[in-house]
Design an enzyme around this catalytic site. Structure first.
Site, PDB file in Angstrom:
ATOM      1  N   ARG A   7      -8.721  -3.640  -4.447  1.00 21.59           N
ATOM      2  CA  ARG A   7      -9.008  -5.016  -4.067  1.00 21.59           C
ATOM      3  C   ARG A   7      -9.193  -5.901  -5.288  1.00 21.59           C
ATOM      4  NH1 ARG A   7     -13.813  -3.106  -0.324  1.00 21.59           N
ATOM      5  NH2 ARG A   7     -14.352  -2.492  -2.412  1.00 21.59           N
TER       6      ARG A   7
ATOM      7  N   LYS B  50     -23.808   6.831   0.061  1.00 16.07           N
ATOM      8  CA  LYS B  50     -23.799   5.766   1.072  1.00 16.07           C
ATOM      9  C   LYS B  50     -24.582   6.227   2.290  1.00 16.07           C
ATOM     10  CE  LYS B  50     -19.213   4.092  -0.276  1.00 16.07           C
ATOM     11  NZ  LYS B  50     -17.851   3.812   0.174  1.00 16.07           N
TER      12      LYS B  50
ATOM     13  N   SER C 147     -16.303  -2.508   3.791  1.00 13.58           N
ATOM     14  CA  SER C 147     -17.118  -2.029   4.906  1.00 13.58           C
ATOM     15  C   SER C 147     -18.593  -2.354   4.700  1.00 13.58           C
ATOM     16  CB  SER C 147     -16.961  -0.517   5.071  1.00 13.58           C
ATOM     17  OG  SER C 147     -15.660  -0.190   5.464  1.00 13.58           O
TER      18      SER C 147
ATOM     19  N   HIS D  79      -8.453  -1.540   5.343  1.00 12.59           N
ATOM     20  CA  HIS D  79      -8.065  -0.129   5.466  1.00 12.59           C
ATOM     21  C   HIS D  79      -6.758  -0.004   6.248  1.00 12.59           C
ATOM     22  CE1 HIS D  79     -12.615   0.824   5.256  1.00 12.59           C
ATOM     23  NE2 HIS D  79     -12.081   1.235   4.123  1.00 12.59           N
TER      24      HIS D  79
END
Length: 168
Positions: free
Chosen positions: A93, A43, A131, A19
């Protein structure tokens, strides 16, 4: 000429070195970068929105340029419009990220075609960091120091102590 504003949205639970890489690079593209800390109903966060905002504010304090941290709980495009943004900054990513982000960018363009989505490729050394995986590694007692700053590592470790480590 008006300032060029970008929004970098995310849950940042916790904020990772990946990040931070996108924030540093994204800040160079705009006059003001707004880090939008949001809740994601799909989440289950380890940290509250307030805790995540404080974490992100502390971590971005040393970045040059105008970087602000704001929480939001609305459609991204509504938030971006309120902030006066002309672009959404997103980090990629892997190919799986691209498929999801491509679909989101298309939907966001349908909602507001005045705001562009800009994709930044994560630094190769940071591409595997997520994360979700950082939290999982920490919960099972693994070393997360290569993925987050030392202060974030301390906060994650303290939270894991509160909720209980698995596999011990």
């Amino acid at each position: 000429m008006a300032d060029r504003v970008g929004v970098y949205p995310g849950t940042f639970d916790p904020i990772t070195l990946g990040h931070m890489d996108i924030i540093r690079r994204g800040a160079k593209l705009v006059d003001r970068l707004v880090i939008g800390v949001t809740t994601n109903p799909s989440k289950s966060p380890m940290f509250s929105v307030e805790e995540r905002m404080a974490m992100v504010q502390r971590e971005v304090a040393g970045i040059g340029g105008a970087v602000t941290v704001v929480s939001f709980d609305s459609l991204l495009m509504d938030f971006a419009e309120r902030e006066g943004a002309s672009m959404i900054v997103r980090g990629l990513r892997a190919v799986a990220d691209f498929e999801y982000e491509y679909q989101m960018a298309g939907m966001n363009q349908q909602l507001n075609d005045r705001i562009e989505t800009v994709f930044l490729m994560a630094d190769v050394s940071l591409q595997p960091i997520a994360s979700r995986l950082v939290k999982e590694i920490a919960i099972y007692g693994g070393n997360i120091s290569r993925f987050v700053t030392s202060s974030v590592e301390s906060e994650v470790r303290a939270r894991v102590e509160q909720i209980g480590r698995k596999g011990s």
